[in-house]
Design an enzyme around this catalytic site. Structure first.
Site, short mmCIF file in Angstrom:
data_model
loop_
_atom_site.label_atom_id
_atom_site.label_comp_id
_atom_site.label_asym_id
_atom_site.label_seq_id
_atom_site.Cartn_x
_atom_site.Cartn_y
_atom_site.Cartn_z
N GLU A 137 0.59 -2.87 -7.56
CA GLU A 137 -0.51 -3.73 -8.00
C GLU A 137 -1.51 -2.82 -8.70
OE1 GLU A 137 -2.54 -5.94 -4.91
OE2 GLU A 137 -3.99 -6.71 -6.36
N ARG A 158 6.51 3.02 5.89
CA ARG A 158 5.48 3.58 5.01
C ARG A 158 5.29 5.05 5.35
NH1 ARG A 158 1.92 -0.34 2.79
NH2 ARG A 158 0.22 1.06 2.26
N LYS A 169 -5.45 1.83 -0.49
CA LYS A 169 -6.21 1.81 -1.74
C LYS A 169 -7.62 1.29 -1.52
CE LYS A 169 -2.83 -0.11 -4.18
NZ LYS A 169 -2.00 -0.63 -5.28
P1 ATP Z 1 -2.67 -1.27 -0.10
O1 ATP Z 1 -3.18 0.14 -0.08
O2 ATP Z 1 -3.68 -2.25 -0.49
O3 ATP Z 1 -1.86 -1.62 1.11
P2 ATP Z 1 -0.18 -1.05 -1.39
O4 ATP Z 1 -0.01 0.31 -0.86
O5 ATP Z 1 0.62 -2.15 -0.84
O6 ATP Z 1 -1.69 -1.39 -1.33
P3 ATP Z 1 1.05 -1.60 -3.92
O7 ATP Z 1 0.57 -1.29 -5.27
O8 ATP Z 1 1.29 -3.01 -3.57
O9 ATP Z 1 0.00 -0.97 -2.97
O10 ATP Z 1 2.34 -0.74 -3.60
C1 ATP Z 1 3.44 -0.64 -4.47
C2 ATP Z 1 4.66 -0.25 -3.69
O11 ATP Z 1 4.45 0.97 -3.02
C3 ATP Z 1 5.00 -1.29 -2.63
O12 ATP Z 1 6.39 -1.57 -2.72
C4 ATP Z 1 4.68 -0.63 -1.34
O13 ATP Z 1 5.58 -1.02 -0.36
C5 ATP Z 1 4.82 0.85 -1.67
N1 ATP Z 1 3.92 1.65 -0.84
C6 ATP Z 1 2.57 1.56 -0.77
N2 ATP Z 1 2.06 2.42 0.13
C7 ATP Z 1 3.12 3.09 0.64
C8 ATP Z 1 3.25 4.13 1.63
N3 ATP Z 1 2.19 4.64 2.26
N4 ATP Z 1 4.49 4.58 1.90
C9 ATP Z 1 5.56 4.07 1.27
N5 ATP Z 1 5.50 3.10 0.34
C10 ATP Z 1 4.30 2.61 0.03
MG MG Z 2 0.73 -4.17 -1.72
#
Ligand code: ATP
Ligand code: MG
Length: 569
Positions: A37, A262, A272
């Site tokens: 996003e 994650r 974020k």
């Molecule tokens: P937020 O920080 O608001 O939770 P988000 O991390 O979900 O946002 P996105 O831009 O939706 O941010 O993430 C894009 C992709 O990265 C998604 O498929 C998510 O699963 C993956 N992702 C995000 N954070 C992690 C993490 N800490 N470890 C592994 N994958 C991640």
């Molecule tokens: Mg997300």
């Protein structure tokens, strides 16, 4: 590639993919996507997802799309899109012409929503967001049906079309899927598909005043792009039944969603929302402040894409959440920089040394090894003269036991140069040491004594008249606690654990002259001090270096201890 010449599946996702390849589920195709996003910069957690998404596609001869999940016009910006593109490329991955946007699918998503309404599987609800929350129930109690749930198909079609035309105020109506208000999985209790929101979208402008939710947009976008394996993090596991429900009801191409843990890192926040707070409140200088866990910050700090990819490989892909020690990431950074970073001498806190028996005005060019790990990198000349700088820390007037560096009457080696002996100390009126008086032994040129006499320390140094000045930024962890979210007082949050001393700026550093040619992004090992990277703002005459990481590898030590322990057991 045939299955026989492929390495074994490295994790449970690859096992699933290989099973699908065996059964021909997707006609032997592997097509993944990375769906950020655009509401912030990518961080090290995203790097893990990127390595998995692009890595699995590459391993099985497939491809990976970059899809911007831009369904929330309020928080999304072009700046983030640009940074995301730059960071993925920097990490070493390419998506070719497969750059897509969920917003490109708004028309198709709308048509599919109409299709669900026609099937009696979606309805327009007039409850407020607050009321919908109340009606949703809890994990233990079922939800309550909305009084608008049984509107006729005709009425729903009419209302939904008028929602799109902008006849209703923001938040006054939503479109919901009609599933089951008593479902054990709360995501299936008539989830919202569209909300009314008058906000200018960074790509579609004011064309729309209804926007799809993540759940409605995501799986359908995967389907439109004929994705085979939709890899995402664990928090979406409970959304999978809904992902499947929508695709089954529409009867369209149905990718397999697979969730992995994650990445969580000690001493680090990876949300974020929280990172944005740090930026907006000015706790750090911006998204690329080298203390941030973003890829832009890591690049500026001097982390290499190879180190980050090796780290992501090293931590593997698991199904359960855990916290990885940030020292492990630093270990990979050191390992990679050890191979590639040229060695140089720089003195961060200079202490002047005068060699009494060295001729005034004389300069010698001494040979120094550029990188002992890389014999091909050769040697360079460093100037030596009568007045030098050494590190303040490398001298003690009254050395404690086990302190082997310079002290009155003691002899040490200056790297690549000579043995020197301290014969006196000059102080100012306040009693502070202003310079050391030393003698050198001309017979020890190059750093070895022909008579076999030994010294216990080797110091780095620079020649004072030849040295160039630099500012050096020393970074430490941004947070004082391994878990930054752990706070004593209620009402406090992760910001209470910010370390006020995480940045120290030294302005009077003195470096060997060759460093005046440092290019922004250039990596160096400052001998005995650590790895440093020329900052984006670095230029000749105005040198700025960021400390990437110190030399002390706590992770390697832990590993060694384990190995010894295992061997001893
Ligand atoms: P937020 O920080 O608001 O939770 P988000 O991390 O979900 O946002 P996105 O831009 O939706 O941010 O993430 C894009 C992709 O990265 C998604 O498929 C998510 O699963 C993956 N992702 C995000 N954070 C992690 C993490 N800490 N470890 C592994 N994958 C991640
Ligand atoms: Mg997300």
């Amino acid at each position: 590639m045939t299955s026989s010449d492929r390495p074994k599946p490295a994790n449970f996702i690859e096992e699933i993919v290989e099973e699908h390849l065996r059964t021909g589920k997707y006609g032997g195709r592997v097509h993944t996507r990375f769906p950020p996003e655009p509401n912030g910069y990518l961080h090290i957690g995203h790097a893990k997802a990127i390595c998995i998404d692009f890595g699995i596609a590459a391993k099985y001869g497939g491809c990976c799309n970059l899809r911007f999940d831009d369904t929330n016009p309020v928080r999304e910006e072009q700046e983030y899109i640009d940074s995301i593109r730059e960071d993925i490329r920097w990490l070493g991955f390419e998506w070719g012409d497969r750059e897509y946007y969920a917003s490109d699918y708004y028309e198709q998503l709308y048509d599919w929503a109409v299709m669900l309404i026609r099937k009696g599987k979606a309805y327009v609800d007039d409850l407020s967001a607050e009321q919908i929350r109340e009606h949703r129930g809890t994990l233990r109690s079922p939800g309550k049906e909305s009084p608008y749930r049984n509107r006729s198909v005709e009425e729903n079609l009419d209302l939904f079309e008028r929602m799109r035309r902008g006849e209703f105020p923001d938040g006054s109506k939503v479109l919901r899927a009609k599933i089951d208000m008593a479902a054990g999985n709360i995501n299936l209790r008539d989830p919202v598909m569209y909300r009314i929101l008058r906000a200018t979208h960074h790509r579609t402008g004011d064309a729309w005043c209804i926007y799809p939710t993540y759940d409605w947009a995501h799986g359908q976008s995967d389907s439109i792009e004929t994705i085979t394996h939709s890899l995402c993090s664990l928090e979406f596991e409970d959304h999978r039944p809904l992902y499947d429900w929508f695709l089954n009801e529409l009867g369209v191409h149905h990718p397999q969603q697979i969730e992995f843990a994650r990445l969580n890192l000690s001493y680090t926040v990876l949300s974020k929302r929280k990172l944005l707070k740090l930026v907006e409140e000015g706790h750090i200088s911006g998204w690329d402040d080298p203390r941030m866990p973003t890829l832009a910050a890591m690049r500026r700090r001097g982390y290499t894409p190879e180190a980050i990819r090796n780290f992501c490989d090293g931590i593997g892909v698991a199904k359960a959440d855990s916290v990885i020690d940030v020292a492990k990431l630093e270990h990979h950074v050191r390992e990679d920089l050890n191979r590639r970073a040229p060695r140089v001498m720089a003195v961060l806190r200079p202490l002047k040394v005068v060699i009494d028996n060295y001729p005034e005005g004389k300069t010698e060019e001494l040979d120094a090894v550029n990188n002992p790990e890389d014999p091909g990198s050769g040697t360079r000349k460093v100037p030596f003269s009568r007045v030098l700088y050494i590190e303040e820390d490398d001298f003690r007037e009254e050395p404690p036991i086990k302190y082997f560096r310079l002290a009155p009457g003691r002899e040490v080696r200056l790297r690549y140069a000579y043995f020197v002996k301290c014969i006196g100390v000059t102080k100012d009126d306040a009693g502070r040491i202003t310079e050391l008086r030393c003698t050198y032994d001309p017979a020890t040129r190059g750093g070895d004594a022909p008579d076999g006499r030994r010294v216990k320390a080797t110091l780095h140094w620079v020649s004072a008249p030849h040295a160039v000045s630099a500012a050096v930024r020393l970074y430490d962890r941004l947070f004082t606690k391994p878990d930054p979210d752990e706070v004593e007082d209620e009402g406090k949050d992760f910001r209470a654990n910010l370390d006020p001393h995480s940045l120290e700026v030294l302005t009077g550093c003195r470096c060997e002259p060759g460093l005046n040619g440092a290019q922004p992004g250039g990596h160096y090992q400052f001998e005995r001090l650590g790895y440093f990277c020329a900052d984006v703002d670095c230029r000749p005459g105005k040198l700025v270096f960021n400390r990437t990481v110190s030399l002390r590898d706590t992770w390697a030590k832990i590993e060694r201890r384990h190995v010894q322990h295992d061997a001893g057991a």
